[in-house]
Motif scaffolding. Structure first.
Motif, PDB file in Angstrom:
ATOM      1  N   GLY A 136       1.700   4.144 -19.456  1.00 25.79           N
ATOM      2  CA  GLY A 136       3.097   3.892 -19.793  1.00 25.79           C
ATOM      3  C   GLY A 136       3.871   3.081 -18.784  1.00 25.79           C
ATOM      4  N   TYR A 137       3.200   2.426 -17.845  1.00 31.01           N
ATOM      5  CA  TYR A 137       3.895   1.579 -16.871  1.00 31.01           C
ATOM      6  C   TYR A 137       4.401   0.300 -17.537  1.00 31.01           C
ATOM      7  CZ  TYR A 137       2.818   4.179 -12.589  1.00 31.01           C
ATOM      8  OH  TYR A 137       2.787   5.125 -11.593  1.00 31.01           O
ATOM      9  N   ASP A 138       5.527  -0.189 -17.063  1.00 30.93           N
ATOM     10  CA  ASP A 138       6.101  -1.421 -17.591  1.00 30.93           C
ATOM     11  C   ASP A 138       5.137  -2.588 -17.346  1.00 30.93           C
ATOM     12  OD1 ASP A 138       8.603  -2.973 -18.517  1.00 30.93           O
ATOM     13  OD2 ASP A 138       8.042  -3.985 -16.664  1.00 30.93           O
ATOM     14  N   LYS A 139       4.873  -3.367 -18.408  1.00 32.12           N
ATOM     15  CA  LYS A 139       3.837  -4.403 -18.298  1.00 32.12           C
ATOM     16  C   LYS A 139       4.233  -5.514 -17.328  1.00 32.12           C
ATOM     17  CE  LYS A 139       5.284  -6.957 -22.461  1.00 32.12           C
ATOM     18  NZ  LYS A 139       4.814  -7.486 -23.764  1.00 32.12           N
ATOM     19  N   ARG A 140       5.526  -5.809 -17.252  1.00 32.08           N
ATOM     20  CA  ARG A 140       5.940  -6.848 -16.307  1.00 32.08           C
ATOM     21  C   ARG A 140       5.839  -6.350 -14.865  1.00 32.08           C
ATOM     22  NH1 ARG A 140      11.007 -10.201 -19.068  1.00 32.08           N
ATOM     23  NH2 ARG A 140       9.782 -10.997 -20.836  1.00 32.08           N
ATOM     24  N   MET A 141       6.172  -5.109 -14.666  1.00 34.35           N
ATOM     25  CA  MET A 141       6.052  -4.526 -13.325  1.00 34.35           C
ATOM     26  C   MET A 141       4.603  -4.583 -12.835  1.00 34.35           C
ATOM     27  SD  MET A 141       6.953  -2.609 -10.604  1.00 34.35           S
ATOM     28  CE  MET A 141       8.404  -1.574 -10.806  1.00 34.35           C
ATOM     29  N   VAL A 142       3.673  -4.102 -13.651  1.00 32.90           N
ATOM     30  CA  VAL A 142       2.285  -3.987 -13.182  1.00 32.90           C
ATOM     31  C   VAL A 142       1.612  -5.354 -13.078  1.00 32.90           C
ATOM     32  CG1 VAL A 142       2.072  -1.648 -14.085  1.00 32.90           C
ATOM     33  CG2 VAL A 142       1.374  -3.560 -15.510  1.00 32.90           C
ATOM     34  N   THR A 143       1.996  -6.294 -13.939  1.00 31.19           N
ATOM     35  CA  THR A 143       1.438  -7.642 -13.839  1.00 31.19           C
ATOM     36  C   THR A 143       1.835  -8.278 -12.516  1.00 31.19           C
ATOM     37  OG1 THR A 143       1.603  -7.875 -16.243  1.00 31.19           O
ATOM     38  CG2 THR A 143       1.289  -9.881 -14.972  1.00 31.19           C
ATOM     39  N   GLY A 144       3.096  -8.090 -12.121  1.00 32.80           N
ATOM     40  CA  GLY A 144       3.548  -8.607 -10.834  1.00 32.80           C
ATOM     41  C   GLY A 144       2.879  -7.919  -9.665  1.00 32.80           C
ATOM     42  N   VAL A 145       2.664  -6.602  -9.787  1.00 34.71           N
ATOM     43  CA  VAL A 145       2.005  -5.839  -8.722  1.00 34.71           C
ATOM     44  C   VAL A 145       0.603  -6.382  -8.463  1.00 34.71           C
ATOM     45  CG1 VAL A 145       0.962  -3.599  -8.197  1.00 34.71           C
ATOM     46  CG2 VAL A 145       3.330  -3.710  -8.972  1.00 34.71           C
ATOM     47  N   ILE A 146      -0.158  -6.624  -9.512  1.00 33.29           N
ATOM     48  CA  ILE A 146      -1.541  -7.079  -9.350  1.00 33.29           C
ATOM     49  C   ILE A 146      -1.588  -8.495  -8.781  1.00 33.29           C
ATOM     50  CG2 ILE A 146      -3.630  -7.718 -10.630  1.00 33.29           C
ATOM     51  CD1 ILE A 146      -3.026  -5.264 -12.418  1.00 33.29           C
ATOM     52  N   GLN A 147      -0.720  -9.365  -9.248  1.00 35.89           N
ATOM     53  CA  GLN A 147      -0.699 -10.728  -8.716  1.00 35.89           C
ATOM     54  C   GLN A 147      -0.305 -10.746  -7.243  1.00 35.89           C
ATOM     55  OE1 GLN A 147       0.802 -13.960 -11.588  1.00 35.89           O
ATOM     56  NE2 GLN A 147       1.759 -12.112 -12.373  1.00 35.89           N
ATOM     57  N   ALA A 148       0.754 -10.006  -6.910  1.00 38.25           N
ATOM     58  CA  ALA A 148       1.217  -9.974  -5.519  1.00 38.25           C
ATOM     59  C   ALA A 148       0.180  -9.325  -4.617  1.00 38.25           C
ATOM     60  CB  ALA A 148       2.543  -9.222  -5.436  1.00 38.25           C
ATOM     61  N   GLY A 149      -0.400  -8.214  -5.066  1.00 39.64           N
ATOM     62  CA  GLY A 149      -1.393  -7.524  -4.260  1.00 39.64           C
ATOM     63  C   GLY A 149      -2.637  -8.361  -4.026  1.00 39.64           C
ATOM     64  N   SER A 150      -3.073  -9.089  -5.044  1.00 40.50           N
ATOM     65  CA  SER A 150      -4.288  -9.896  -4.899  1.00 40.50           C
ATOM     66  C   SER A 150      -4.082 -11.050  -3.927  1.00 40.50           C
ATOM     67  CB  SER A 150      -4.740 -10.436  -6.256  1.00 40.50           C
ATOM     68  OG  SER A 150      -3.808 -11.367  -6.770  1.00 40.50           O
ATOM     69  N   SER A 151      -2.837 -11.516  -3.793  1.00 45.33           N
ATOM     70  CA  SER A 151      -2.579 -12.624  -2.869  1.00 45.33           C
ATOM     71  C   SER A 151      -2.822 -12.232  -1.419  1.00 45.33           C
ATOM     72  CB  SER A 151      -1.139 -13.124  -3.026  1.00 45.33           C
ATOM     73  OG  SER A 151      -0.212 -12.175  -2.518  1.00 45.33           O
ATOM     74  N   LEU A 152      -2.857 -10.924  -1.126  1.00 49.98           N
ATOM     75  CA  LEU A 152      -3.100 -10.466   0.246  1.00 49.98           C
ATOM     76  C   LEU A 152      -4.515 -10.801   0.725  1.00 49.98           C
ATOM     77  CD1 LEU A 152      -1.414  -6.956  -0.040  1.00 49.98           C
ATOM     78  CD2 LEU A 152      -0.514  -8.922   1.195  1.00 49.98           C
ATOM     79  N   GLY A 153      -5.402 -11.139  -0.212  1.00 50.20           N
ATOM     80  CA  GLY A 153      -6.797 -11.408   0.148  1.00 50.20           C
ATOM     81  C   GLY A 153      -6.973 -12.555   1.115  1.00 50.20           C
ATOM     82  N   ILE A 154      -6.038 -13.523   1.124  1.00 54.09           N
ATOM     83  CA  ILE A 154      -6.197 -14.663   2.030  1.00 54.09           C
ATOM     84  C   ILE A 154      -5.450 -14.456   3.341  1.00 54.09           C
ATOM     85  CG2 ILE A 154      -6.605 -16.287   0.165  1.00 54.09           C
ATOM     86  CD1 ILE A 154      -3.713 -17.229   0.470  1.00 54.09           C
ATOM     87  N   LEU A 155      -4.811 -13.275   3.523  1.00 50.46           N
ATOM     88  CA  LEU A 155      -4.084 -12.995   4.760  1.00 50.46           C
ATOM     89  C   LEU A 155      -4.708 -11.847   5.547  1.00 50.46           C
ATOM     90  CD1 LEU A 155      -1.658 -13.573   6.571  1.00 50.46           C
ATOM     91  CD2 LEU A 155      -0.277 -12.079   5.125  1.00 50.46           C
ATOM     92  N   VAL A 156      -5.052 -10.764   4.854  1.00 46.78           N
ATOM     93  CA  VAL A 156      -5.645  -9.600   5.524  1.00 46.78           C
ATOM     94  C   VAL A 156      -7.087  -9.937   5.928  1.00 46.78           C
ATOM     95  CG1 VAL A 156      -6.318  -7.189   5.238  1.00 46.78           C
ATOM     96  CG2 VAL A 156      -4.178  -8.014   4.232  1.00 46.78           C
ATOM     97  N   PRO A 157      -7.485  -9.681   7.178  1.00 48.32           N
ATOM     98  CA  PRO A 157      -8.859 -10.000   7.596  1.00 48.32           C
ATOM     99  C   PRO A 157      -9.873  -9.122   6.866  1.00 48.32           C
ATOM    100  CG  PRO A 157      -7.713  -8.732   9.304  1.00 48.32           C
ATOM    101  CD  PRO A 157      -6.692  -9.075   8.251  1.00 48.32           C
ATOM    102  N   PRO A 158     -11.087  -9.650   6.597  1.00 45.46           N
ATOM    103  CA  PRO A 158     -11.580 -10.963   7.014  1.00 45.46           C
ATOM    104  C   PRO A 158     -11.267 -12.054   5.995  1.00 45.46           C
ATOM    105  CG  PRO A 158     -13.363  -9.690   6.069  1.00 45.46           C
ATOM    106  CD  PRO A 158     -12.133  -8.817   5.994  1.00 45.46           C
TER     107      PRO A 158
END
Length: 441
Positions: A136-158
């Motif tokens: 029941g999570y808002d679809k716009r909320m969770v879509t943004g969460v996944i996109q923003a969270g995945s972007s951390l892959g190029i900053l957090v080591p390695p």
């Protein structure tokens, strides 16, 4: 023809080649080789390409690249990442927005396993997104969460991207990775703070799980906790010896790859298919990055020979009378514009021969600038209309999530990332404190 005109012609020709749909390394390498041959003849042109290849082959830290990529794919293909999300699901489900917060935690740990944003996007959209929508999570909320969270892959080591930056900027990979730790965790914390505030203001965006979903025996909760902590143990086994100076970066990467492989074997998940997929994907991505680095080194060598960097520095500082900070901000804006149609590696390879030496000439710390570049790239990934992550999300999302939803979902997270970028620019110690502390020891 002046050297400035030759440099402009090279750059415009490269952009034209990219617009035809050619592979990044092919377009850049072709322009570099042709320019070298026209400028310095057969011997000079061949020497530049050969020297770039030898420099790449002799760069010892490059061995970390296949090791970390293999580690990430083993953990992903063996479904150890699935256990991680189940842990967050059980332990965070009783909090408003708890699953979204857990998804950010998942993305941070996936980043620490793999170093590629695509891996985080794939795991988040296949594991987390269906569960979040079902609860029941808002679809716009969770879509943004996944996109923003995945972007951390190029900053957090390695981070694999920081390996590429290190090669082009001739900076230590270890220092760059350590410089990404605090900004990466800070940005993840800012995402979590946004989720908490939004779900507190509007509980329908991230409802608490029902009592039935949370009614799990304590023994099962503890089992999931142990399974979810395993990736953290692997990361600690890999990084603690490096941080304490007991192992080199390459040795730590080998320890991480071996620990991931051993964990999959002990859990009975290292099948022939898992091993083959991990090795095949590792080989493909490693070769792609090596070709890109080789092309970038050749292109940069031609630019150095022309003196293009000094000409551009003179244009900005003497003729246009811009301050170093104004020039730096213009560079970051250009990354955001390019990010609407290029990925992070393409952006870095295209402008690195110009930007990196110019940043050093302006008196800025190249380790700090590597983190600025990475954060700006993250923002560019999610900037409409053609952000890289937007279309990845559209390809992986279920039909009920439209492109309009994806565009709308990302706006608040982009604003959070812009705030993080400003903080790192104003307070460089956010990025430089940890590497200075570790290396001073």
């Amino acid at each position: 023809m002046s050297y400035e005109m030759i440099a402009t012609l090279m750059f415009s020709s490269m952009m034209l080649m990219l617009l035809t749909g050619q592979r990044v390394f092919g377009a850049i390498g072709f322009i570099a080789v042709v320019s070298a041959l026209l400028l310095w003849g057969d011997k000079g042109g061949y020497d530049i390409g050969f020297a770039a290849a030898m420099k790449l082959m002799k760069w010892y830290p490059l061995l970390t690249l296949p090791m970390f990529i293999f580690m990430g794919y083993v953990l992903s293909e063996s479904r150890i990442a699935d256990d991680l999300y189940k842990m967050f699901h059980v332990w965070m489900g009783g909090v408003r927005g708890g699953l979204a917060i857990g998804t950010i935690g998942l993305m941070v740990l996936i980043s620490a396993m793999n170093g590629l944003s695509v891996a985080g996007m794939a795991i988040g959209s296949t594991i987390a997104l269906p569960e979040l929508l079902k609860r029941g999570y808002d679809k716009r909320m969770v879509t943004g969460v996944i996109q923003a969270g995945s972007s951390l892959g190029i900053l957090v080591p390695p981070s694999v991207v920081l390996v590429l930056y290190a090669m082009i900027a001739r900076q230590p990979v270890g220092q760059l990775w350590l410089a990404g730790v605090v900004p990466g965790l800070m940005m993840a914390s800012m995402f979590i703070a946004y989720i908490v505030i939004r779900c507190w203001m509007n509980p329908t965006l991230g409802p608490v799980l029902s009592p039935e979903d949370r009614d799990i025996p304590r023994a099962e909760k503890l089992r999931l906790l142990r399974a979810g902590i395993l990736p953290l143990v692997i990361f600690a086994v890999m990084m603690v010896p490096f941080v304490n100076g007991w192992t080199s970066l390459v040795e730590s990467s080998a320890i991480g790859a071996g620990a991931a492989f051993l964990a999959a074997v002990l859990k009975g998940r290292m099948t022939r298919e898992v091993f083959e997929n991990s090795v095949r994907n590792t080989l493909g991505i490693t070769c792609m990055f090596m070709w890109i680095i080789l092309a970038a080194l050749a292109f940069g060598a031609v630019f150095d020979g022309l003196g293009a960097v000094k000409a551009i520095e003179s244009l900005f500082t003497e003729k246009m009378n811009l301050s170093p900070w104004m020039i730096l901000i213009m560079m970051q804006l250009s990354f955001i514009i390019m990010g609407t149609f290029l990925d992070d590696t393409a952006m870095l390879v295209i402008v690195a021969p110009l930007y990196v030496p110019l940043v050093g000439a302006l008196g800025f710390d190249l380790i700090w600038y590597g983190i600025l570049y990475t954060i700006t790239t993250q923002i560019a990934y999610m900037t409409p209309p053609f952000g890289y992550n937007l279309f990845l999300m559209r390809a992986m999302a279920p039909p009920e999530i439209t492109l309009r939803d994806i565009y709308a979902s990302i706006t608040p997270f982009v604003l959070v990332m812009v705030l993080a970028l400003i903080l790192v620019m104003v307070f460089p110690q956010i990025a430089t404190w940890l590497p200075d502390y570790i290396y001073d020891k």
